[in-house]
Write a protein that holds these residues in place. Structure first.
Motif, short mmCIF file in Angstrom:
data_model
loop_
_atom_site.label_atom_id
_atom_site.label_comp_id
_atom_site.label_asym_id
_atom_site.label_seq_id
_atom_site.Cartn_x
_atom_site.Cartn_y
_atom_site.Cartn_z
N PRO A 32 -2.31 6.25 -1.76
CA PRO A 32 -2.91 6.54 -0.46
C PRO A 32 -4.26 7.22 -0.64
O PRO A 32 -4.51 7.88 -1.65
N THR A 68 5.10 3.18 7.63
CA THR A 68 3.88 2.38 7.58
C THR A 68 2.89 2.84 8.66
O THR A 68 3.25 3.59 9.57
N ARG A 85 -1.45 -2.22 0.99
CA ARG A 85 -2.56 -2.18 1.94
C ARG A 85 -2.58 -3.40 2.85
O ARG A 85 -2.32 -4.52 2.40
N GLU A 137 -5.26 11.96 4.72
CA GLU A 137 -5.15 10.53 4.45
C GLU A 137 -3.73 10.15 4.01
O GLU A 137 -3.21 9.12 4.41
N THR A 138 -3.11 10.98 3.19
CA THR A 138 -1.74 10.70 2.75
C THR A 138 -0.80 10.67 3.95
O THR A 138 0.01 9.76 4.10
N VAL A 175 5.33 1.28 2.50
CA VAL A 175 5.16 2.57 1.85
C VAL A 175 6.43 2.82 1.05
O VAL A 175 7.52 2.86 1.63
N ILE A 184 1.25 2.54 -1.40
CA ILE A 184 1.17 1.75 -0.17
C ILE A 184 0.78 0.31 -0.52
O ILE A 184 0.06 0.07 -1.48
N GLU A 212 -2.86 0.86 8.20
CA GLU A 212 -3.47 0.60 6.90
C GLU A 212 -2.45 0.23 5.82
O GLU A 212 -2.84 -0.15 4.73
N SER A 213 -1.16 0.39 6.12
CA SER A 213 -0.14 0.14 5.10
C SER A 213 1.00 -0.70 5.67
O SER A 213 1.63 -0.30 6.64
N ASN A 269 -8.17 9.61 -3.45
CA ASN A 269 -6.88 8.94 -3.63
C ASN A 269 -5.92 10.02 -4.10
O ASN A 269 -6.32 10.98 -4.75
N GLU A 293 -1.52 7.49 6.23
CA GLU A 293 -1.16 6.19 5.67
C GLU A 293 0.31 6.07 5.30
O GLU A 293 0.82 4.96 5.22
N THR A 294 0.98 7.22 5.06
CA THR A 294 2.35 7.14 4.54
C THR A 294 3.40 7.90 5.35
O THR A 294 4.59 7.68 5.15
#
Length: 158
Positions: free
Chosen positions: A48, A117, A39, A65-66, A124, A37, A120-121, A24, A69-70
């Motif tokens: 994220p 977005t 979720r 990942e950041t 944001v 985010i 997954e989000s 995370n 997701e963002t």
């Protein structure tokens, strides 16, 4: 898409059947706002993050990942802690995987991109630090954010 259900010390929770290292990321901008985010899989707010893939480092996974997701590119700046509480289980209903928590929480700063977005989000946002805890989130994520906001001198290991 399946759902994600978080359990904590729940006797009715299904037994864990996997342990997946994940990250995370607490990304903070120059205004002191935290990137969060909303979720899509559990309707909670979170930092994220996600699983570390084979062949990538913890930092590489956090950056990937950041971004996924963002939409925000980040640079890792430190470690908040390692969270591995066996009482926290995460049930993914799409494949019936039940993970024991294992998350490395990192600090970061944004270096590019714009919030957007993803699958997954659903939202944001840059959230003022003093408002971050006002969002709906599971207890484990709440603890991670609290630890980050308290600016511990040493990383948390739990």
């Amino acid at each position: 898409m399946g759902r994600r259900i978080d359990y904590y010390d729940d006797p009715d929770a299904p037994p864990a059947n996997s342990l997946v290292p994940s990250v995370n990321v607490a990304v903070t901008n120059n205004n002191g706002e935290i990137l969060m985010i909303h979720r899509t899989d559990n309707d909670n707010w979170a930092l994220p993050g996600g699983a570390i893939d084979l062949g990538e480092s913890v930092a590489e996974a956090a950056i990937r990942e950041t971004k996924e997701e963002t939409g925000v590119d980040c640079e890792i700046t430190g470690l908040v802690g390692i969270y591995s509480d066996p009482k926290h289980l995460i049930h993914y209903t799409s494949n019936d995987e039940v993970r024991q928590e294992f998350s490395i929480v990192l600090k970061a700063r944004p270096v590019g991109g714009e919030p957007q977005t993803s699958d997954e989000s659903r939202a944001v946002l840059w959230i003022p630090a003093e408002q971050a805890m006002d969002r709906q989130m599971d207890r484990s994520m709440r603890r991670r954010i609290q630890d980050y906001l308290q600016e511990q001198k040493q990383p948390i290991i739990s």
